[in-house]
Design a protein around this motif. Structure first.
Motif: not given
Length: 218
Positions: A31-40, A43-49, A73-85
Protein backbone atom coordinates in the motif's frame (compact mmCIF):
# COMPACT_ATOMS: atom_id res chain seq x y z
CA UNK A 1 1.83 -4.96 23.12
CA UNK A 2 4.20 -5.33 20.22
CA UNK A 3 2.12 -8.10 18.69
CA UNK A 4 1.26 -8.49 15.02
CA UNK A 5 -2.37 -7.85 15.92
CA UNK A 6 -1.44 -4.55 17.54
CA UNK A 7 0.43 -3.49 14.44
CA UNK A 8 -2.50 -4.40 12.24
CA UNK A 9 -4.88 -2.44 14.45
CA UNK A 10 -2.67 0.63 14.28
CA UNK A 11 -2.81 0.45 10.50
CA UNK A 12 -6.59 0.17 10.49
CA UNK A 13 -7.16 -3.46 9.56
CA UNK A 14 -6.80 -7.02 10.81
CA UNK A 15 -5.32 -9.67 8.57
CA UNK A 16 -6.81 -13.15 8.39
CA UNK A 17 -3.38 -14.79 8.42
CA UNK A 18 -4.70 -18.35 8.28
CA UNK A 19 -5.83 -19.33 4.81
CA UNK A 20 -5.47 -15.93 3.17
CA UNK A 21 -5.67 -16.11 -0.62
CA UNK A 22 -3.18 -13.25 -1.05
CA UNK A 23 -0.92 -13.94 1.89
CA UNK A 24 1.96 -11.99 0.29
CA UNK A 25 -0.13 -8.80 0.26
CA UNK A 26 0.92 -6.57 3.17
CA UNK A 27 -0.10 -3.03 3.99
CA UNK A 28 3.45 -1.94 4.79
CA UNK A 29 4.90 -3.18 1.49
CA UNK A 30 2.07 -3.03 -1.04
CA UNK A 31 0.00 0.00 0.00
CA UNK A 32 1.61 3.23 -1.18
CA UNK A 33 1.07 6.95 -1.08
CA UNK A 34 1.04 8.71 -4.44
CA UNK A 35 2.10 12.35 -4.71
CA UNK A 36 0.27 14.96 -6.74
CA UNK A 37 2.94 14.54 -9.39
CA UNK A 38 2.39 10.76 -9.49
CA UNK A 39 5.52 9.98 -7.51
CA UNK A 40 5.74 6.89 -5.30
CA UNK A 41 8.63 7.65 -2.92
CA UNK A 42 8.62 4.16 -1.35
CA UNK A 43 9.87 2.65 -4.60
CA UNK A 44 11.58 5.64 -6.19
CA UNK A 45 9.29 5.60 -9.20
CA UNK A 46 6.15 7.33 -10.45
CA UNK A 47 2.83 6.54 -12.08
CA UNK A 48 2.68 6.72 -15.87
CA UNK A 49 0.20 9.50 -16.55
CA UNK A 50 -1.24 7.98 -19.74
CA UNK A 51 -1.41 4.16 -19.49
CA UNK A 52 -4.53 2.72 -17.85
CA UNK A 53 -6.67 -0.38 -17.67
CA UNK A 54 -9.81 -1.01 -15.63
CA UNK A 55 -11.38 -4.03 -13.95
CA UNK A 56 -15.18 -4.13 -13.67
CA UNK A 57 -17.45 -6.21 -11.45
CA UNK A 58 -21.19 -5.61 -11.85
CA UNK A 59 -23.58 -5.41 -8.92
CA UNK A 60 -26.69 -3.87 -7.45
CA UNK A 61 -27.30 -5.04 -3.90
CA UNK A 62 -23.68 -6.08 -3.96
CA UNK A 63 -21.32 -3.21 -4.81
CA UNK A 64 -20.66 -2.28 -8.42
CA UNK A 65 -16.87 -1.97 -8.68
CA UNK A 66 -14.52 -0.42 -11.19
CA UNK A 67 -10.81 -0.32 -10.42
CA UNK A 68 -8.48 2.10 -12.19
CA UNK A 69 -5.10 0.45 -12.67
CA UNK A 70 -2.01 2.31 -13.85
CA UNK A 71 1.61 1.34 -14.44
CA UNK A 72 4.65 2.82 -12.80
CA UNK A 73 7.77 3.75 -14.73
CA UNK A 74 9.37 0.73 -13.04
CA UNK A 75 6.77 -1.54 -14.68
CA UNK A 76 4.58 -2.21 -11.64
CA UNK A 77 0.80 -2.26 -11.78
CA UNK A 78 -0.82 0.05 -9.24
CA UNK A 79 -4.50 0.37 -8.32
CA UNK A 80 -4.85 4.15 -8.20
CA UNK A 81 -8.60 4.60 -7.68
CA UNK A 82 -11.77 2.63 -6.98
CA UNK A 83 -15.48 3.02 -7.66
CA UNK A 84 -17.27 0.86 -5.08
CA UNK A 85 -20.97 1.53 -4.58
CA UNK A 86 -24.10 -0.55 -4.00
CA UNK A 87 -27.36 0.31 -5.77
CA UNK A 88 -25.49 2.23 -8.42
CA UNK A 89 -25.91 2.21 -12.18
CA UNK A 90 -23.32 1.72 -14.89
CA UNK A 91 -24.18 5.27 -15.99
CA UNK A 92 -22.76 6.50 -12.67
CA UNK A 93 -19.44 5.27 -14.03
CA UNK A 94 -19.61 6.04 -17.75
CA UNK A 95 -22.13 8.90 -17.87
CA UNK A 96 -25.46 9.24 -19.62
CA UNK A 97 -28.67 11.28 -19.56
CA UNK A 98 -29.05 13.20 -16.31
CA UNK A 99 -25.45 12.41 -15.34
CA UNK A 100 -23.63 15.72 -15.29
CA UNK A 101 -20.83 14.13 -13.32
CA UNK A 102 -19.65 10.54 -13.60
CA UNK A 103 -16.73 8.57 -12.25
CA UNK A 104 -14.77 8.04 -15.46
CA UNK A 105 -14.99 11.69 -16.42
CA UNK A 106 -11.49 13.00 -17.15
CA UNK A 107 -9.92 9.60 -16.47
CA UNK A 108 -7.25 8.40 -18.93
CA UNK A 109 -8.59 6.09 -21.61
CA UNK A 110 -7.82 2.41 -21.25
CA UNK A 111 -9.32 -1.00 -21.82
CA UNK A 112 -12.07 -2.12 -19.41
CA UNK A 113 -11.87 -5.82 -18.57
CA UNK A 114 -15.47 -6.44 -17.60
CA UNK A 115 -17.59 -9.10 -16.01
CA UNK A 116 -19.82 -10.80 -18.59
CA UNK A 117 -22.68 -8.30 -18.54
CA UNK A 118 -23.40 -7.68 -22.26
CA UNK A 119 -25.64 -4.66 -21.61
CA UNK A 120 -22.99 -2.92 -19.51
CA UNK A 121 -20.25 -3.72 -22.02
CA UNK A 122 -22.29 -2.31 -24.90
CA UNK A 123 -23.00 0.87 -22.93
CA UNK A 124 -19.28 1.27 -22.19
CA UNK A 125 -18.44 0.86 -25.87
CA UNK A 126 -21.09 3.36 -26.95
CA UNK A 127 -19.55 5.82 -24.48
CA UNK A 128 -16.22 5.52 -26.25
CA UNK A 129 -14.49 3.02 -23.97
CA UNK A 130 -12.72 -0.09 -25.23
CA UNK A 131 -14.48 -2.77 -23.20
CA UNK A 132 -14.55 -6.54 -23.47
CA UNK A 133 -15.31 -9.70 -21.55
CA UNK A 134 -12.73 -10.51 -18.93
CA UNK A 135 -11.26 -13.96 -18.58
CA UNK A 136 -12.83 -14.98 -15.26
CA UNK A 137 -10.74 -18.12 -14.69
CA UNK A 138 -10.54 -18.38 -10.93
CA UNK A 139 -7.49 -20.54 -10.20
CA UNK A 140 -5.32 -19.17 -13.00
CA UNK A 141 -6.42 -15.63 -12.23
CA UNK A 142 -5.62 -15.92 -8.55
CA UNK A 143 -2.22 -17.39 -9.38
CA UNK A 144 -1.47 -14.43 -11.66
CA UNK A 145 -2.41 -11.88 -8.99
CA UNK A 146 -0.35 -13.77 -6.42
CA UNK A 147 2.61 -13.69 -8.79
CA UNK A 148 2.23 -9.91 -9.23
CA UNK A 149 2.35 -9.35 -5.47
CA UNK A 150 5.83 -10.90 -5.30
CA UNK A 151 9.02 -8.83 -5.40
CA UNK A 152 11.21 -8.61 -8.46
CA UNK A 153 15.00 -8.79 -8.38
CA UNK A 154 15.13 -5.13 -7.33
CA UNK A 155 12.83 -5.72 -4.36
CA UNK A 156 9.80 -4.07 -5.98
CA UNK A 157 6.38 -5.78 -5.81
CA UNK A 158 4.75 -6.12 -9.20
CA UNK A 159 1.37 -4.92 -7.92
CA UNK A 160 0.64 -2.02 -5.56
CA UNK A 161 -2.50 -0.34 -4.21
CA UNK A 162 -2.86 3.37 -3.46
CA UNK A 163 -3.67 4.07 0.18
CA UNK A 164 -6.96 5.77 -0.74
CA UNK A 165 -8.41 2.52 -2.13
CA UNK A 166 -9.50 1.31 1.28
CA UNK A 167 -12.27 -1.03 0.10
CA UNK A 168 -9.83 -2.86 -2.15
CA UNK A 169 -7.22 -3.03 0.59
CA UNK A 170 -9.74 -4.36 3.11
CA UNK A 171 -10.88 -7.09 0.74
CA UNK A 172 -7.37 -8.21 -0.17
CA UNK A 173 -6.37 -8.41 3.49
CA UNK A 174 -9.44 -10.41 4.48
CA UNK A 175 -9.94 -12.64 1.43
CA UNK A 176 -9.58 -16.30 2.49
CA UNK A 177 -9.58 -19.65 0.73
CA UNK A 178 -13.07 -20.32 2.11
CA UNK A 179 -14.31 -17.13 0.41
CA UNK A 180 -13.32 -18.20 -3.10
CA UNK A 181 -16.48 -18.63 -5.17
CA UNK A 182 -18.53 -18.42 -1.99
CA UNK A 183 -21.81 -16.56 -1.65
CA UNK A 184 -22.35 -13.46 0.49
CA UNK A 185 -18.62 -12.71 0.41
CA UNK A 186 -16.89 -9.34 0.12
CA UNK A 187 -14.80 -10.20 -2.92
CA UNK A 188 -16.02 -7.63 -5.45
CA UNK A 189 -12.84 -5.56 -5.69
CA UNK A 190 -10.75 -8.74 -5.51
CA UNK A 191 -12.70 -10.12 -8.47
CA UNK A 192 -12.37 -6.89 -10.45
CA UNK A 193 -8.63 -6.91 -9.83
CA UNK A 194 -8.34 -10.53 -10.92
CA UNK A 195 -10.33 -9.88 -14.10
CA UNK A 196 -8.03 -7.02 -15.09
CA UNK A 197 -4.67 -8.52 -14.16
CA UNK A 198 -5.26 -11.97 -15.63
CA UNK A 199 -7.01 -10.81 -18.80
CA UNK A 200 -4.29 -8.24 -19.48
CA UNK A 201 -1.70 -10.97 -18.98
CA UNK A 202 -3.45 -13.17 -21.55
CA UNK A 203 -3.74 -10.32 -24.03
CA UNK A 204 -0.05 -9.48 -23.59
CA UNK A 205 1.02 -13.09 -24.07
CA UNK A 206 -1.02 -13.30 -27.27
CA UNK A 207 0.50 -10.12 -28.67
CA UNK A 208 -2.09 -7.68 -27.36
CA UNK A 209 -4.49 -7.96 -30.26
CA UNK A 210 -7.99 -7.66 -28.84
CA UNK A 211 -9.60 -8.37 -32.21
CA UNK A 212 -8.12 -11.88 -32.40
CA UNK A 213 -8.12 -12.66 -28.70
CA UNK A 214 -10.15 -15.57 -27.39
CA UNK A 215 -10.88 -13.42 -24.36
CA UNK A 216 -13.49 -11.37 -26.24
CA UNK A 217 -14.91 -14.50 -27.86
CA UNK A 218 -15.38 -16.36 -24.58
Amino acid sequence: GGSGREGQALHGSFEANEGRVYSDFRRHSHVVSIGDDGSIPEYQTAVDGTWRMYGYDAGWQDPRVLLEIAKTHAGQYVVVDEFYESQSHVEDIIGGPNHDRYWLEDKPKGRIHAEHEPGDIQKMRRSGWKAGKADKSVDAGIDEVRYRFRDDQDGRPGLLVAEGCEKTIKELLGYTEDDVQGSDVDDHAADALRYAIYTQSRLSSSGGSSSSSTVDKA
